[in-house]
Design an enzyme around this catalytic site. Structure first.
Site, PDB file in Angstrom:
ATOM      1  CG  ASP A 190      89.506  31.785  64.589  1.00 24.52           C
ATOM      2  OD1 ASP A 190      90.631  31.512  65.219  1.00 24.52           O
ATOM      3  OD2 ASP A 190      89.389  33.013  64.348  1.00 24.52           O
TER       4      ASP A 190
ATOM      5  CE  LYS B 258      87.737  38.838  67.472  1.00 23.69           C
ATOM      6  NZ  LYS B 258      89.153  39.150  67.227  1.00 23.69           N
ATOM      7  CG  ASN B 259      88.393  37.629  63.214  1.00 27.10           C
ATOM      8  OD1 ASN B 259      88.823  38.276  64.409  1.00 27.10           O
ATOM      9  ND2 ASN B 259      88.572  36.394  63.025  1.00 27.10           N
TER      10      ASN B 259
ATOM     11  CB  ILE C 136      95.846  27.589  61.136  1.00 27.57           C
ATOM     12  CG1 ILE C 136      95.025  26.919  59.972  1.00 27.57           C
ATOM     13  CG2 ILE C 136      95.996  28.990  60.802  1.00 27.57           C
ATOM     14  CD1 ILE C 136      95.230  27.171  58.822  1.00 27.57           C
TER      15      ILE C 136
ATOM     16  CB  CYS D 248      99.642  35.389  70.196  1.00 30.24           C
ATOM     17  SG  CYS D 248      98.140  34.941  69.808  1.00 30.24           S
TER      18      CYS D 248
ATOM     19  NE  ARG E 258      97.869  35.050  66.459  1.00 29.86           N
ATOM     20  CZ  ARG E 258      96.466  35.260  66.627  1.00 29.86           C
ATOM     21  NH1 ARG E 258      95.895  35.395  65.747  1.00 29.86           N
ATOM     22  NH2 ARG E 258      96.235  35.894  67.768  1.00 29.86           N
ATOM     23  N   PRO E 259     104.246  36.168  64.014  1.00 33.30           N
ATOM     24  CG  PRO E 259     106.061  35.545  62.496  1.00 33.30           C
ATOM     25  CD  PRO E 259     104.895  34.837  63.466  1.00 33.30           C
ATOM     26  CB  VAL E 260     104.200  41.826  62.610  1.00 37.34           C
ATOM     27  CG1 VAL E 260     102.932  41.643  63.348  1.00 37.34           C
ATOM     28  CG2 VAL E 260     105.433  42.442  63.094  1.00 37.34           C
ATOM     29  CG  ASP E 261     107.935  37.700  59.341  1.00 36.78           C
ATOM     30  OD1 ASP E 261     106.668  37.480  59.391  1.00 36.78           O
ATOM     31  OD2 ASP E 261     108.632  36.670  59.171  1.00 36.78           O
ATOM     32  CG  LEU E 262     104.905  37.236  56.121  1.00 36.35           C
ATOM     33  CD1 LEU E 262     103.711  36.100  55.842  1.00 36.35           C
ATOM     34  CD2 LEU E 262     105.839  36.876  55.294  1.00 36.35           C
TER      35      LEU E 262
ATOM     36  NE  ARG F 157      91.061  39.397  72.291  1.00 41.68           N
ATOM     37  CZ  ARG F 157      91.465  38.525  71.471  1.00 41.68           C
ATOM     38  NH1 ARG F 157      91.804  37.302  72.272  1.00 41.68           N
ATOM     39  NH2 ARG F 157      91.842  38.910  70.591  1.00 41.68           N
TER      40      ARG F 157
ATOM     41  NE  ARG G  10      99.200  38.695  66.642  1.00 42.50           N
ATOM     42  CZ  ARG G  10     100.702  38.594  66.489  1.00 42.50           C
ATOM     43  NH1 ARG G  10     101.536  38.995  67.640  1.00 42.50           N
ATOM     44  NH2 ARG G  10     101.407  38.848  65.534  1.00 42.50           N
TER      45      ARG G  10
END
Length: 429
Positions: free
Chosen positions: A310, A22-23, A332, A120, A125-129, A402, A96
């Site tokens: 996971d 999936k990932n 993590i 989440c 889990r920010p998207v700043d990177l 999912r 996400r």
């Protein structure tokens, strides 16, 4: 709302084919935005997450066709033109990873408006990177009312990008954007997960020039355009590890096929340490557990090739009935022990302090009603239910849908007593 019911006590014996990852699949689907030619993905899982992303891609102008071919399940994606650069909140918020359409849209069309993904349950889990990487490539980024407005009318430019922390999503996103940038892009402190190698192989099959995926330095030499390709999705290492733990939990012998055991060596080593039999084969792995009770062992999650976060919830379920006390340290994601209280409803003895859980094995779990809190936590409850006395019912299983394809079918084929109960309370036929 559907539920999963498990009657514990049955040993598992048989074969389970492992689905495509999936990932990896969802990032490969996003790559279809980079070319006006068809991209055919084989070994594709059929999951809620791939359907969510398919809906978003269709809104952007991609035709998405699922079929069964000689290579198994496949998806054909074709975007002869991008008809919209707008990814709305109601679609992005469902998953996400759909935020990763931003980079390909900018790379191909020079502009995009994409919703921020929102919160989440297992951490910020920010998207700043992601945004910093796109800005380094020359994109102008503005944030307004929960949306990212991005422009690069003259195209993206190659850059040296050093991630302050390792991020799988940001590394993948930068790769997806940089393949059409002018010049060379070098990603330092890149994530090393196998899914990145899969993305590199797919992009290179489309005509990109990417090297170094799977190491901490990835180099992308931009090309003017990409073409269509056919690519087989890597086996899902989290599904493989989940069924390995399920076999260790229930006992018996299960052969996992269409798999690569090298992707979960850290887990297999821990299973062997606990007393489980592990035999690596040409196309997978065989898990045997004939001893009455496994031994408690400690784990600490880490980036690949370390113990996958996971798989932490699944391993915790296994340790609830092991002999002795185990310590599980999560490094993590914050807030990723929400399954612990639900396991305790089944009789598990768990105490959590910060990023560490202490699990004292009990001789017997008891069936109960429990509730899934996230994707991996939900399957840990199913695993626990395999050995709990009586019936365990897991609600909110949309989390399971999912990421796990035909879960009940695969477990039932090996002797488990697992069934889905539809929202009206009647078993699904």
């Amino acid at each position: 709302m559907d539920r999963i019911a498990i009657i514990g006590g049955a040993r598992l014996n048989g074969e389970i084919p492992v689905s495509g990852a999936k990932n990896s699949a969802i990032k490969l689907m996003a790559a279809s935005l980079l070319t006006d030619e068809p991209l055919r993905l084989t070994n594709m899982p059929r999951l809620a997450d791939t359907r969510f992303l398919g809906k978003l891609l269709m809104r952007l102008g991609v035709s998405v066709t699922e079929s069964d071919g000689a290579d198994g399940q496949q998806t054909l994606l074709h975007a002869p033109e991008i008809t919209s650069g707008f990814a709305p909140y109601e679609l992005v918020s469902q998953m996400r990873a759909s935020f990763n359409v931003l980079g390909p849209l900018i790379a191909r069309t020079g502009q995009a408006k994409v919703s921020l993904p929102g919160g989440c349950t297992i951490g910020a889990r920010p998207v700043d990177l992601h945004l910093q990487a796109l800005e380094a490539l020359g994109a102008k980024i503005d944030l307004h009312e929960g949306y990212v407005y991005a422009q690069a009318p003259r195209g993206l430019q190659g850059a040296e990008i050093t991630f302050p922390i390792v991020s799988v999503g940001a590394t993948e996103h930068a790769m997806l954007a940089a393949v059409l940038a002018q010049g060379t892009t070098v990603l330092h402190n890149a994530a090393c997960e196998p899914e990145l190698i899969d993305l590199q192989e797919c992009l290179n099959a489309m005509g990109a020039k990417v090297e170094g995926a799977g190491t901490s330095t990835v180099t992308i030499t931009g090309v003017a355009r990409l073409h269509g390709a056919t690519h087989s999705v890597i086996p899902d290492r989290i599904e493989m590890g989940t069924y390995a733990v399920a076999a260790a939990m229930a006992g018996g012998e299960v052969r996992l096929t269409k798999a690569r055991p090298g992707l979960i060596d850290s887990l297999l080593d821990k299973l062997e340490e606990a007393g489980c039999g592990v035999e690596r084969t040409a196309d997978g792995v065989i898990i045997r557990r004939n001893v009455e009770r496994l031994k408690a062992v400690d784990i600490e999650t880490a980036a690949f090739p370390g113990f996958a976060t996971d798989l932490q919830a699944q391993f915790m379920a296994l340790m609830t009935v092991a002999d002795g006390e185990s310590r599980i340290r999560e490094t993590i994601f914050e807030n990723r022990f929400m399954h612990a209280p639900e396991l305790m409803r089944l009789g598990a003895d768990i105490s959590v302090s910060g990023g560490e859980a202490r699990v004292r094995g009990v001789s017997q779990l008891e069936g109960a009603e429990v509730m899934a809190t996230d994707l991996r936590a939900s399957v840990s409850l199913v695993i626990a239910g395999l050995v709990a006395r009586g019936e365990t019912t897991v609600s909110r299983i949309y989390h399971l849908d999912r990421g796990f394809e035909r879960l009940e079918e695969k477990l039932t084929a090996c002797g488990a007593q697992v069934r889905r109960i539809q929202g009206d309370g009647e078993p699904e036929l």
